[in-house]
Design a protein around this motif. Structure first.
Motif, short mmCIF file in Angstrom:
data_model
loop_
_atom_site.label_atom_id
_atom_site.label_comp_id
_atom_site.label_asym_id
_atom_site.label_seq_id
_atom_site.Cartn_x
_atom_site.Cartn_y
_atom_site.Cartn_z
N LYS A 14 -23.17 -16.30 84.01
CA LYS A 14 -22.26 -15.32 83.42
C LYS A 14 -21.93 -15.63 81.96
CE LYS A 14 -21.78 -12.78 87.10
NZ LYS A 14 -22.38 -11.43 87.18
N ARG A 15 -22.37 -16.79 81.48
CA ARG A 15 -22.17 -17.14 80.07
C ARG A 15 -23.53 -17.30 79.38
NH1 ARG A 15 -17.93 -21.82 79.13
NH2 ARG A 15 -18.02 -20.88 77.04
N SER A 16 -24.47 -16.52 79.84
CA SER A 16 -25.83 -16.62 79.31
C SER A 16 -26.14 -15.48 78.34
CB SER A 16 -26.85 -16.61 80.46
OG SER A 16 -26.91 -15.35 81.08
N ALA A 17 -27.14 -15.72 77.52
CA ALA A 17 -27.72 -14.69 76.65
C ALA A 17 -29.22 -14.70 76.86
CB ALA A 17 -27.38 -14.95 75.19
N LEU A 18 -29.81 -13.52 76.84
CA LEU A 18 -31.25 -13.39 76.93
C LEU A 18 -31.82 -13.41 75.52
CD1 LEU A 18 -33.84 -12.83 78.58
CD2 LEU A 18 -33.33 -10.38 78.33
N VAL A 19 -32.71 -14.35 75.26
CA VAL A 19 -33.36 -14.46 73.95
C VAL A 19 -34.84 -14.12 74.14
CG1 VAL A 19 -33.90 -15.97 72.01
CG2 VAL A 19 -31.73 -16.25 73.24
N THR A 20 -35.26 -13.01 73.55
CA THR A 20 -36.68 -12.65 73.61
C THR A 20 -37.35 -13.08 72.31
OG1 THR A 20 -36.69 -10.42 72.60
CG2 THR A 20 -35.90 -10.61 74.88
N ILE A 21 -38.58 -13.56 72.42
CA ILE A 21 -39.24 -14.17 71.27
C ILE A 21 -40.59 -13.51 71.00
CG2 ILE A 21 -40.13 -16.32 70.30
CD1 ILE A 21 -38.25 -17.83 72.18
N ASP A 22 -40.72 -12.93 69.82
CA ASP A 22 -42.01 -12.44 69.30
C ASP A 22 -42.71 -11.43 70.21
OD1 ASP A 22 -41.51 -14.10 67.20
OD2 ASP A 22 -43.09 -15.54 67.64
N LEU A 23 -41.95 -10.65 70.94
CA LEU A 23 -42.56 -9.60 71.74
C LEU A 23 -42.70 -8.36 70.86
CD1 LEU A 23 -40.83 -10.20 75.16
CD2 LEU A 23 -43.23 -10.56 74.61
N GLN A 24 -43.72 -8.42 70.01
CA GLN A 24 -43.98 -7.39 69.01
C GLN A 24 -45.38 -6.83 69.21
OE1 GLN A 24 -42.39 -10.65 66.26
NE2 GLN A 24 -42.37 -8.86 64.90
N ASN A 25 -45.58 -5.62 68.71
CA ASN A 25 -46.85 -4.92 68.97
C ASN A 25 -48.07 -5.74 68.57
OD1 ASN A 25 -45.60 -2.62 70.03
ND2 ASN A 25 -45.35 -1.69 68.01
N ASP A 26 -48.02 -6.42 67.44
CA ASP A 26 -49.18 -7.18 66.98
C ASP A 26 -49.51 -8.37 67.87
OD1 ASP A 26 -50.11 -5.67 64.88
OD2 ASP A 26 -49.06 -6.80 63.32
N PHE A 27 -48.55 -8.81 68.67
CA PHE A 27 -48.79 -9.94 69.55
C PHE A 27 -49.07 -9.52 71.00
CE2 PHE A 27 -45.74 -12.07 66.47
CZ PHE A 27 -46.74 -12.73 65.77
N VAL A 28 -48.81 -8.25 71.31
CA VAL A 28 -48.82 -7.83 72.71
C VAL A 28 -49.81 -6.72 73.03
CG1 VAL A 28 -47.41 -6.84 74.58
CG2 VAL A 28 -46.41 -8.54 73.03
N LEU A 29 -49.88 -5.69 72.20
CA LEU A 29 -50.68 -4.52 72.55
C LEU A 29 -52.17 -4.86 72.65
CD1 LEU A 29 -49.05 -1.65 70.47
CD2 LEU A 29 -48.57 -2.37 72.82
N PRO A 30 -52.87 -4.25 73.58
CA PRO A 30 -54.32 -4.48 73.71
C PRO A 30 -55.05 -4.17 72.40
CG PRO A 30 -53.48 -3.29 75.61
CD PRO A 30 -52.36 -3.33 74.62
N GLY A 31 -55.88 -5.11 71.97
CA GLY A 31 -56.64 -4.92 70.75
C GLY A 31 -55.90 -5.24 69.48
N ALA A 32 -54.63 -5.65 69.59
CA ALA A 32 -53.85 -5.98 68.40
C ALA A 32 -54.38 -7.25 67.75
CB ALA A 32 -52.38 -6.16 68.77
N SER A 33 -53.98 -7.47 66.50
CA SER A 33 -54.55 -8.55 65.70
C SER A 33 -54.31 -9.94 66.28
CB SER A 33 -54.01 -8.48 64.27
OG SER A 33 -52.60 -8.49 64.26
N ALA A 34 -53.23 -10.12 67.02
CA ALA A 34 -52.94 -11.44 67.58
C ALA A 34 -52.63 -11.36 69.07
CB ALA A 34 -51.79 -12.10 66.84
N GLU A 35 -53.23 -10.39 69.75
CA GLU A 35 -53.02 -10.24 71.18
C GLU A 35 -53.50 -11.49 71.91
OE1 GLU A 35 -54.93 -7.89 75.01
OE2 GLU A 35 -55.83 -7.77 73.02
N GLY A 36 -52.81 -11.86 72.96
CA GLY A 36 -53.21 -13.02 73.72
C GLY A 36 -53.03 -12.80 75.21
N ALA A 159 -37.45 -15.82 77.04
CA ALA A 159 -38.64 -15.07 77.42
C ALA A 159 -39.44 -14.79 76.16
CB ALA A 159 -38.25 -13.76 78.11
N GLY A 160 -40.76 -14.56 76.31
CA GLY A 160 -41.52 -14.18 75.13
C GLY A 160 -42.88 -14.83 75.04
N THR A 161 -43.35 -14.94 73.82
CA THR A 161 -44.68 -15.45 73.54
C THR A 161 -44.65 -16.25 72.24
OG1 THR A 161 -46.98 -14.73 73.29
CG2 THR A 161 -45.35 -13.34 72.31
#
Length: 219
Positions: A14-36, A159-161
């Motif tokens: 109940k005293r937590s925060a969700l921190v998402t890291i680098d979940l951006q189109n260039d890192f995630v979308l299929p065929g993107a420049s840095a997809e993994g 969470a993230g990449t």
């Protein structure tokens, strides 16, 4: 689930925060420049976590990379600086590739790259913000620590990449600042058993999103 942790490291849902890291189109979308491998799944699972945290009025901070073509010698880490100088299109300010993926950001919200480069957080709502980080770790030369403490956060839920770089660095930075930490296994691209074992040594909790959601619901 974390009963074996010490009173100083046991997560406080109940005293937590969700921190998402680098979940951006260039890192995630299929065929993107840095997809993994695993990035798309991490984005999907993180999206579910984001919705849950919104519904429960818990803090969410989306931490992103932004590279600037205007002064890339300053705004790009050294491992990618030459590639950007030579024309690599990667999370450049003002591009679609820089934007957080649709799974984690409210419809219609656009991350303002030039504003984020000032270091100030961009507010989506009172409990949700976007923050720029200049290097691997989310705490390095950012306001993240202040933002979390102002909200009474004791537990950083990550969470993230990618695990090997920004995720793991951020976890160690968080524990160095005495935050309790949780790594969401199925929302982190590139996490592996040896990495989980390393996190266990510093009493960073590792669990699936469903396990964490159940814990928050019943805490």
């Amino acid at each position: 689930m974390f009963s074996h942790f010490s009173k100083y490291t046991r997560p406080e849902p109940k005293r937590s925060a969700l921190v998402t890291i680098d979940l951006q189109n260039d890192f995630v979308l299929p065929g993107a420049s840095a997809e993994g491998v695993g990035a798309a799944r991490a984005a999907t699972m993180t999206g579910r976590m984001v919705q849950f945290y919104r519904e429960h009025d818990l803090p969410i901070i989306h931490v992103v990379r932004v590279y600037s073509a205007k002064d890339n010698a300053i705004k790009v880490d050294v491992s990618r600086r030459e590639a950007i100088e030579n024309g690599l299109q990667l999370v450049l300010s003002g591009t679609e590739g820089m934007q957080p993926v649709a799974e984690i950001i409210p419809e219609g919200v656009v991350a303002d790259g030039e504003f984020l480069l000032t270091g100030e957080p961009q507010f989506i709502s009172k409990n949700e913000q976007i923050l720029y980080k200049p290097r691997w770790g989310c705490f390095y030369e950012t306001q993240l620590d202040v933002m979390l403490r102002e909200r009474g956060v004791t537990t950083a839920v990550i969470a993230g990449t990618w695990f090997a770089n920004c995720v793991r660095t951020t976890i160690y930075e968080a524990t160095a600042r005495d935050y309790r930490t949780v790594a969401l296994r199925d929302a982190i691209a590139g996490i592996h058993p040896d990495g989980e074992a390393d996190l266990a040594k510093i009493q960073c909790g590792v669990c699936d999103c469903s396990d964490w959601l159940e814990l928050v619901e019943h805490f």
